[in-house]
Design an enzyme around this catalytic site. Structure first.
Site, PDB file in Angstrom:
ATOM      1  N   LYS A  10      16.627  53.487 -89.265  1.00 32.81           N
ATOM      2  CA  LYS A  10      17.312  52.227 -89.561  1.00 32.81           C
ATOM      3  C   LYS A  10      16.888  51.671 -90.929  1.00 32.81           C
ATOM      4  CE  LYS A  10      17.841  51.011 -84.679  1.00 32.81           C
ATOM      5  NZ  LYS A  10      17.740  49.927 -83.684  1.00 32.81           N
ATOM      6  N   TYR A  50      28.051  50.088 -82.660  1.00 32.15           N
ATOM      7  CA  TYR A  50      27.379  49.385 -81.557  1.00 32.15           C
ATOM      8  C   TYR A  50      28.370  48.636 -80.656  1.00 32.15           C
ATOM      9  CZ  TYR A  50      22.550  50.204 -83.169  1.00 32.15           C
ATOM     10  OH  TYR A  50      21.330  50.749 -83.495  1.00 32.15           O
ATOM     11  N   PHE A  58      22.514  39.576 -79.146  1.00 31.30           N
ATOM     12  CA  PHE A  58      21.920  40.060 -80.390  1.00 31.30           C
ATOM     13  C   PHE A  58      22.903  40.838 -81.265  1.00 31.30           C
ATOM     14  CE2 PHE A  58      20.767  43.030 -76.925  1.00 31.30           C
ATOM     15  CZ  PHE A  58      21.319  44.224 -77.394  1.00 31.30           C
ATOM     16  N   ARG A  86      13.983  60.378 -77.269  1.00 32.48           N
ATOM     17  CA  ARG A  86      13.671  59.047 -76.736  1.00 32.48           C
ATOM     18  C   ARG A  86      12.174  58.913 -76.451  1.00 32.48           C
ATOM     19  NH1 ARG A  86      17.900  55.999 -75.832  1.00 32.48           N
ATOM     20  NH2 ARG A  86      17.049  54.798 -74.092  1.00 32.48           N
ATOM     21  N   THR A  92      12.545  50.581 -76.535  1.00 35.46           N
ATOM     22  CA  THR A  92      13.266  49.753 -77.520  1.00 35.46           C
ATOM     23  C   THR A  92      12.364  48.655 -78.068  1.00 35.46           C
ATOM     24  OG1 THR A  92      15.333  50.167 -76.362  1.00 35.46           O
ATOM     25  CG2 THR A  92      15.292  48.275 -77.848  1.00 35.46           C
ATOM     26  N   ARG A 103       8.039  53.896 -82.455  1.00 33.03           N
ATOM     27  CA  ARG A 103       8.188  52.435 -82.428  1.00 33.03           C
ATOM     28  C   ARG A 103       6.849  51.735 -82.236  1.00 33.03           C
ATOM     29  NH1 ARG A 103      13.705  52.842 -78.905  1.00 33.03           N
ATOM     30  NH2 ARG A 103      15.222  52.624 -80.610  1.00 33.03           N
ATOM     31  N   ASN A 113      13.393  48.134 -85.214  1.00 35.67           N
ATOM     32  CA  ASN A 113      12.550  49.076 -84.466  1.00 35.67           C
ATOM     33  C   ASN A 113      12.631  50.505 -85.016  1.00 35.67           C
ATOM     34  OD1 ASN A 113      15.123  49.575 -83.536  1.00 35.67           O
ATOM     35  ND2 ASN A 113      14.651  49.378 -81.369  1.00 35.67           N
ATOM     36  N   HIS A 116      16.935  54.715 -84.071  1.00 40.31           N
ATOM     37  CA  HIS A 116      17.878  54.684 -82.948  1.00 40.31           C
ATOM     38  C   HIS A 116      18.058  56.111 -82.457  1.00 40.31           C
ATOM     39  CE1 HIS A 116      21.505  54.056 -80.570  1.00 40.31           C
ATOM     40  NE2 HIS A 116      21.943  55.167 -81.126  1.00 40.31           N
ATOM     41  N   GLU A 127      28.493  59.170 -80.872  1.00 40.82           N
ATOM     42  CA  GLU A 127      27.697  58.745 -82.033  1.00 40.82           C
ATOM     43  C   GLU A 127      27.656  59.832 -83.120  1.00 40.82           C
ATOM     44  OE1 GLU A 127      23.924  57.353 -80.555  1.00 40.82           O
ATOM     45  OE2 GLU A 127      24.849  55.604 -79.625  1.00 40.82           O
TER      46      GLU A 127
HETATM   47  P1  CMP Z   1      18.904  50.601 -80.430  1.00 41.04           P
HETATM   48  O1  CMP Z   1      18.229  51.672 -79.672  1.00 41.04           O
HETATM   49  O2  CMP Z   1      19.478  50.944 -81.745  1.00 41.04           O
HETATM   50  O3  CMP Z   1      20.056  49.974 -79.509  1.00 41.04           O
HETATM   51  C1  CMP Z   1      20.488  48.640 -79.639  1.00 41.04           C
HETATM   52  C2  CMP Z   1      19.656  47.840 -80.594  1.00 41.04           C
HETATM   53  O4  CMP Z   1      19.771  46.438 -80.474  1.00 41.04           O
HETATM   54  C3  CMP Z   1      18.185  48.100 -80.326  1.00 41.04           C
HETATM   55  O5  CMP Z   1      17.840  49.417 -80.683  1.00 41.04           O
HETATM   56  C4  CMP Z   1      17.553  47.000 -81.166  1.00 41.04           C
HETATM   57  O6  CMP Z   1      17.517  47.336 -82.540  1.00 41.04           O
HETATM   58  C5  CMP Z   1      18.564  45.869 -81.000  1.00 41.04           C
HETATM   59  N1  CMP Z   1      18.120  44.781 -80.117  1.00 41.04           N
HETATM   60  C6  CMP Z   1      17.823  43.531 -80.518  1.00 41.04           C
HETATM   61  N2  CMP Z   1      17.475  42.772 -79.490  1.00 41.04           N
HETATM   62  C7  CMP Z   1      17.542  43.536 -78.386  1.00 41.04           C
HETATM   63  C8  CMP Z   1      17.282  43.305 -77.005  1.00 41.04           C
HETATM   64  N3  CMP Z   1      16.896  42.113 -76.548  1.00 41.04           N
HETATM   65  N4  CMP Z   1      17.450  44.331 -76.163  1.00 41.04           N
HETATM   66  C9  CMP Z   1      17.864  45.548 -76.618  1.00 41.04           C
HETATM   67  N5  CMP Z   1      18.119  45.821 -77.921  1.00 41.04           N
HETATM   68  C10 CMP Z   1      17.959  44.824 -78.798  1.00 41.04           C
END
Ligand code: CMP
Length: 140
Positions: A10, A50, A58, A86, A92, A103, A113, A116, A127
């Protein structure tokens, strides 16, 4: 079973100089990188990527962040690579991520984070096709 997944470093990871570190972790784990490029997504492209999260609180912040600077998108290939990626990424929320995960080691924020990764075969297919055509993925 050999499968593919989409990985994104990211904008926070790219800005902080973590491309090499993330790639090294994939290579050290024996995961093959079969496609890779830099992208600076528009807001609209980030919203499309997304789309499953569009009702989440968010969403605006996430798509603003994901279009804030360059990212690296990769297709990873290997046995069980969706789950293995993963595991390497960790949860996450970096506060819940296991020791030694990307992470846990580098994320600063639930949103920023660093990486992805696709969460299932169906999302991986969507994707990967979002960023790559068949000629951009080596080994067909
Ligand atoms: P990602 O795995 O890219 O999938 C969705 C993204 O939303 C997640 O990583 C974070 O970067 C972002 N995000 C921000 N807030 C939240 C939350 N509360 N729960 C999950 N994802 C979040």
């Amino acid at each position: 079973m050999t499968e593919r997944t989409l990985s994104i470093i990211k904008p926070d990871g790219v800005a902080r100089g973590l491309i090499g570190e993330v790639v090294k972790r994939f290579e050290s784990a024996g995961i093959r990188i079969v496609a890779m490029k830099m992208v600076h997504m528009t807001r609209t492209q980030a919203e499309g990527f997304y789309a499953v999260h569009r009702e989440r609180p968010f969403f605006d912040s996430l798509t603003t962040f994901m279009s804030s600077g360059p990212a690296v998108v990769m297709v990873l290939e290997g046995d069980n690579v969706i789950a293995r990626n993963r595991e390497l990424m960790g949860a996450t929320n970096f506060k819940d991520a296991a020791e030694g995960t990307i992470r846990r080691d580098f994320a600063t924020d639930i949103e920023k984070n660093v990486v992805h990764g696709s969460d299932a075969p169906e999302t991986a297919a969507f994707e990967i096709a979002y960023f790559f055509n068949q000629f951009e993925i080596v080994g067909g």
